[in-house]
Design a protein around this motif. Structure first.
Motif, PDB file in Angstrom:
ATOM      1  N   LEU A   4      30.733  43.583  71.774  1.00 27.49           N
ATOM      2  CA  LEU A   4      31.269  43.500  70.416  1.00 27.49           C
ATOM      3  C   LEU A   4      31.776  44.860  69.953  1.00 27.49           C
ATOM      4  O   LEU A   4      32.818  44.958  69.288  1.00 27.49           O
ATOM      5  N   ALA A   5      31.044  45.917  70.300  1.00 23.75           N
ATOM      6  CA  ALA A   5      31.480  47.266  69.929  1.00 23.75           C
ATOM      7  C   ALA A   5      32.832  47.590  70.561  1.00 23.75           C
ATOM      8  O   ALA A   5      33.712  48.182  69.916  1.00 23.75           O
ATOM      9  N   ALA A  88      30.127  34.910  65.663  1.00 25.80           N
ATOM     10  CA  ALA A  88      30.611  33.675  65.032  1.00 25.80           C
ATOM     11  C   ALA A  88      31.906  33.925  64.269  1.00 25.80           C
ATOM     12  O   ALA A  88      32.826  33.097  64.284  1.00 25.80           O
ATOM     13  N   ALA A  89      31.994  35.076  63.609  1.00 26.58           N
ATOM     14  CA  ALA A  89      33.216  35.407  62.870  1.00 26.58           C
ATOM     15  C   ALA A  89      34.396  35.572  63.819  1.00 26.58           C
ATOM     16  O   ALA A  89      35.517  35.130  63.519  1.00 26.58           O
ATOM     17  N   ALA A  96      38.390  29.299  70.822  1.00 24.31           N
ATOM     18  CA  ALA A  96      37.384  29.952  71.653  1.00 24.31           C
ATOM     19  C   ALA A  96      36.763  28.976  72.640  1.00 24.31           C
ATOM     20  O   ALA A  96      36.618  27.781  72.364  1.00 24.31           O
ATOM     21  N   ILE A  97      36.392  29.523  73.793  1.00 26.35           N
ATOM     22  CA  ILE A  97      35.577  28.824  74.781  1.00 26.35           C
ATOM     23  C   ILE A  97      34.227  29.523  74.788  1.00 26.35           C
ATOM     24  O   ILE A  97      34.145  30.717  75.098  1.00 26.35           O
ATOM     25  N   LYS A 159      25.246  28.861  65.282  1.00 30.63           N
ATOM     26  CA  LYS A 159      26.224  29.392  64.325  1.00 30.63           C
ATOM     27  C   LYS A 159      27.658  29.297  64.846  1.00 30.63           C
ATOM     28  O   LYS A 159      28.598  29.496  64.084  1.00 30.63           O
ATOM     29  N   PHE A 160      27.808  29.009  66.130  1.00 27.15           N
ATOM     30  CA  PHE A 160      29.135  29.048  66.743  1.00 27.15           C
ATOM     31  C   PHE A 160      29.812  27.682  66.671  1.00 27.15           C
ATOM     32  O   PHE A 160      29.174  26.653  66.891  1.00 27.15           O
ATOM     33  N   ALA A 161      31.115  27.704  66.400  1.00 27.10           N
ATOM     34  CA  ALA A 161      31.901  26.466  66.346  1.00 27.10           C
ATOM     35  C   ALA A 161      33.187  26.659  67.149  1.00 27.10           C
ATOM     36  O   ALA A 161      34.280  26.756  66.587  1.00 27.10           O
TER      37      ALA A 161
END
Length: 463
Positions: A4-5, A88-89, A96-97, A159-161
């Motif tokens: 993420l960083a 999640a954002a 996304a996969i 939290k992921f969609a």
């Protein structure tokens, strides 16, 4: 966190973090502009406070509330997000996969990323391991898709969609969070319900029984599934399989990754890319050069004629699958190693007291497949010790069977390296497995020698 960083840094955000350890990942983060503090105390927060920025703090489940940096940030009223909130954002920003499941998440998400890159799709990637062609675990691509690993260990994957959820398998693990398999199934089912579409492994009985998926894959049969890759030839250095879509043969694949588990992971990756409209022929060409992520049967090099391999296997099923693949290399004489391995030596580091206690017998059964077992001290991963749970207890469990390999227990990683010197021999495949710090064995061996001289069949190689 590092993936993420990297993505945020690629997007131009000022990013900082702290890590007292020197590592290749830390060096890489610093080269892309991430500020890495060597101290983990209030002083780092004070320095950021004086920078004039408005910091957003991101932490993972591994960071306790007692962490001095987190406490200082909360005292200042800085907003704090969990790692999963940030991921999640990112998932919400583009198609996304997301790859979930008990085993194979990192490999499958890496293979999807590699296939998309080879096909010219330029994805963004947030992976739990190093993607070989990138040399890093995260990147900000310019393409349409994001590929992410959806970790189930703390339940935050709900939290992921994503547009597509890929679920590799389900088996009880992380018993510090899930009290039984039903709890894990319920969490992953919630994740599946968030996905626009789900691709799941039909060879997993738990998934077949409990999950509703729009598409299934299999490496056992082609009937009733959207995608299948049926093995034609399994060898120690490659796999040949016939690929099917909706029961119809599409073409033959040559995969440079041995093992049935790698065939399943690769089939999932290929299927996910096909569901995104990537042509099969482009994918088949890319499949021929696929490589596993770091710490997945990762050849570190040869030492004194021994082949030293690092693997992240830390659950009994993963240990069993990795040893089965290594055994195929020993017996077939074919392998990705620079010489023929003659004996299989398992160097295993149990990870967490809870996991070791709950799966003691399963670990023992899996490790009996080796010719020789060396056990490192148990890696606590922040857990408190439990009476009677140790590497010595695991050794006793291995030796409880009538037929078992010799087992040695080390009191430290240095002692483990000394045991390698004492009991291994040229031609051995030294397979170091665990999610802790057993991967430091390669470095420890560099300071040691034996009286033996490796033969010409085993030249020194740095991988």
């Amino acid at each position: 966190m590092s993936a993420l960083a990297l993505i945020l840094a690629d997007r131009g955000y000022p990013v900082s973090g702290s890590d007292p350890r020197e590592s290749p990942m830390r060096s890489h983060l610093e080269t892309v502009g991430v500020r890495v503090f060597s101290r983990q105390d209030e002083s780092t927060v004070a320095q950021l406070d004086s920078s004039g920025l408005n910091p957003l703090v991101v932490c993972s489940t591994a960071i306790p509330e007692s962490n001095p940096e987190l406490k200082a940030a909360r005292t200042r009223g800085w907003p704090v997000l969990h790692r999963s909130d940030l991921l999640a954002a990112l998932i919400d920003q583009q198609p996304a996969i997301a790859v979930a499941g008990s085993h194979g998440k990192t490999t499958t998400s890496t293979l999807i990323t590699e296939l998309l890159l080879a096909a010219g799709e330029d994805p963004t990637a947030v992976i739990g391991g190093v993607v070989p062609s990138l040399g890093r675990n995260g990147r900000c691509g310019q393409g349409r898709l994001l590929v992410a690993e959806a970790d189930e260990s703390d339940g935050t994957l709900v939290k992921f969609a994503p547009e597509l959820g890929v679920i590799t398998n389900l088996e009880l693990d992380h018993t510090d969070h899930y009290h039984d398999l039903d709890a894990l199934v319920a969490t992953v089912s919630r994740f599946a319900g968030n996905c626009r579409s789900v691709l799941a492994n039909h060879d997993c009985a738990v998934l077949r029984r409990h999950l509703r998926a729009q598409s299934w894959w299999s490496v056992e049969h082609a009937d009733g599934v959207a995608f299948a890759a049926l093995p034609v030839h399994l060898d120690g250095d490659h796999t040949i399989a016939e690929f099917y879509e909706s029961g119809e043969p599409v073409g033959r694949l040559r995969l440079p990754l041995p093992g049935r588990h790698n065939l399943s992971n690769s089939t999932a990756a290929l299927a996910a890319c096909r569901m995104q409209g990537v042509p099969f022929e482009r994918l088949r060409e890319a499949m021929a050069t696929l490589r596993s992520p770091g710490r997945r049967f990762d050849l570190r090099g040869t030492w004194q004629g021994r082949f030293v391999v690092d693997d992240y296997a830390h659950h009994p099923s993963e240990v069993a699958a990795t040893l089965a693949m290594a055994r195929l290399m020993v017996e077939s004489g074919n392998s990705p190693l620079p010489g023929r391995p003659e004996r299989l030596v398992a160097l295993f580091q149990p990870h967490r007291y809870s996991r070791t206690q709950d799966f003691m017998e399963a670990f023992a059964e899996a490790l009996r497949a080796a010719d020789l077992v060396l056990l490192a001290p148990l890696y606590a991963a922040g857990e408190e010790p439990r009476p009677g749970i140790s590497s010595a207890a695991l050794a006793s469990a291995i030796e409880a069977a009538p037929h078992h390999p010799d087992v040695h227990v080390a009191g430290s990683l240095d002692q483990l390296a000394d045991q390698v010197v004492a009991v291994s021999r040229p031609g051995d495949l030294l397979l170091a497995m665990g999610a802790g710090n057993v991967n430091s064995l390669w470095g420890l061996l560099q300071t040691r020698t034996t009286d033996e001289h490796p033969g010409s069949d085993h030249p020194p190689v740095a991988a």
